[in-house]
Design an enzyme around this catalytic site. Structure first.
Site, short mmCIF file in Angstrom:
data_model
loop_
_atom_site.label_atom_id
_atom_site.label_comp_id
_atom_site.label_asym_id
_atom_site.label_seq_id
_atom_site.Cartn_x
_atom_site.Cartn_y
_atom_site.Cartn_z
N GLY A 248 0.84 -1.20 0.00
CA GLY A 248 0.00 0.00 0.00
C GLY A 248 0.86 1.24 0.00
CE LYS A 249 5.03 3.90 -0.60
NZ LYS A 249 6.17 3.98 0.35
CB SER A 250 -1.63 7.12 1.37
OG SER A 250 -0.89 7.37 2.55
#
Length: 373
Positions: free
Chosen positions: A67-69
């Protein structure tokens, strides 16, 4: 997920910031990956880094997906009040993702442990975010963890790929933020000569080696530049990348080694401290020139390894000291390095392809176990 963070200011002005959250593959567990603050962050960039996190977590045997944001704003030009308000609104928009444990953020480009404390302050659950300050449940050594992992990966590469004594090795590091400075610090402690450093403010060089401890005092935070350091000379970017050196560590941003820049590189080993610093065209030139590349999803995995122990401790109540954290990171890096070297020998492939084969095998096996394929 793409959404907008909207804040009403005292003067009735409404300011808006784009935000992104990406889950790439969560077969191994919840999506794990940092939150990036940058005026240039984009959905495509966040998606690429979420994919890298998938391979990184699978390679290191961690129970996390990729994941990443990111939030599109300049953290260095924002006052503290507005910065805190932006982070709180971000938490509000994805609170269900955080509270359910579906996504676990951590510091990344432009974000800090203090920003993670704001997220924790909103969720009131320590396991919802990693990279927090130690005093409020963070992990001792987490701040240095990525640099620790990069430096240990570099040491293994120097000794086992280049077949050199680290104390007779020259290293240059592009980037003197969190990852670059701690990578340089640990390598300096191991006896390597750090001859060149490159940050956003300037580039310095000393053929006999830079004193990293003095540099820490000269530029004590990631916001301070190394430019003008007394015991060095200033050089250009072109000169930096063409320096005669054993190891080059890109530890800043993505797409640094490209088809245009790779041909000038004289280093014998590249250790990717940053995420995605080498383009496909750049790596093709490096390999053609006999330059080895330890890929990002292996070399800079120390941060997520430490995050795993912080997350586990938050859920169990265990505590871990800094020395133990560094030992755990070194052990993980050691184990996976030799797995990669064995795969390289068996497949007769590049280092990136060899480490990727391990990640891919783990993901396929997990997807079969969960009847996804």
């Amino acid at each position: 997920i793409k959404f907008s963070l909207n804040l009403k200011m005292n003067n009735e002005e409404i300011i808006c910031f784009d935000a992104f959250v990406v889950y790439h593959n969560v077969v191994l567990g919840p999506a794990k990956g940092g939150i990036r603050f940058s005026p240039y962050v984009s959905f495509g960039e966040v998606r690429t880094f979420a994919e890298i996190m998938t391979y990184k977590n699978a390679l290191m045997g961690l129970p996390f997906g990729g994941g990443k944001s990111g939030i599109k704003f300049d953290p260095y030009k924002m006052n503290d009040f507005t910065r805190i308000a932006i982070i709180k609104e971000y938490v509000h928009m994805i609170k269900e993702e955080l509270n359910s444990g579906a996504y676990i953020p951590a510091p990344d480009l432009g974000s800090s442990p203090q920003d993670m404390s704001i997220i924790y302050g909103e969720t009131h659950r320590p396991e919802t975010v990693t990279g927090k300050p130690v005093i409020i449940g963070g992990l001792p050594g987490r701040l240095q963890a990525t640099g620790r992992g990069v430096s240990h990966a570099a040491k293994l590469g120097i000794e086992n790929i280049l077949k050199k004594d680290i104390k007779k090795t020259d290293v240059i590091v592009q980037g003197f933020g969190n990852v670059g400075r701690w990578t340089a610090y640990f390598l300096h402690q191991m006896g390597a000569r750090i001859t060149g450093l490159y940050d956003i403010g300037g580039i310095i060089y000393n053929k006999k080696g830079l004193d990293i401890e003095k540099l820490f005092k000269y530029a004590p935070t990631s916001k301070d530049s190394i430019k003008g350091f007394p015991e060095s000379e200033s050089i250009s970017a072109e000169q930096f990348f063409s320096l005669e050196t054993d190891v080059l560590i890109p530890a800043a941003v993505e797409n640094v080694i490209t088809g245009d820049t790779a041909s000038a590189i004289k280093a014998k080993l590249i250790v990717e401290g940053a995420n995605d610093p080498t383009t496909a065209e750049g790596e093709e030139i490096l390999l053609k020139n006999g330059i080895h590349v330890l890929p990002d999803f292996f070399a800079n995995s120390g941060g997520v390894v430490a995050s795993y122990f912080e997350w586990r401790n938050a859920k169990s109540g265990n505590q871990t000291c800094e020395k133990e954290v560094f030992e755990l990171i070194d052990k993980k890096i050691d184990t996976v390095f030799w797995q990669g070297m064995e795969a390289r020998k068996r497949l007769k492939a590049s280092l990136r392809e060899s480490f990727f084969s391990i990640s891919l095998g783990t993901l396929i096996e997990a997807m079969k176990a969960r009847l996804w394929i």
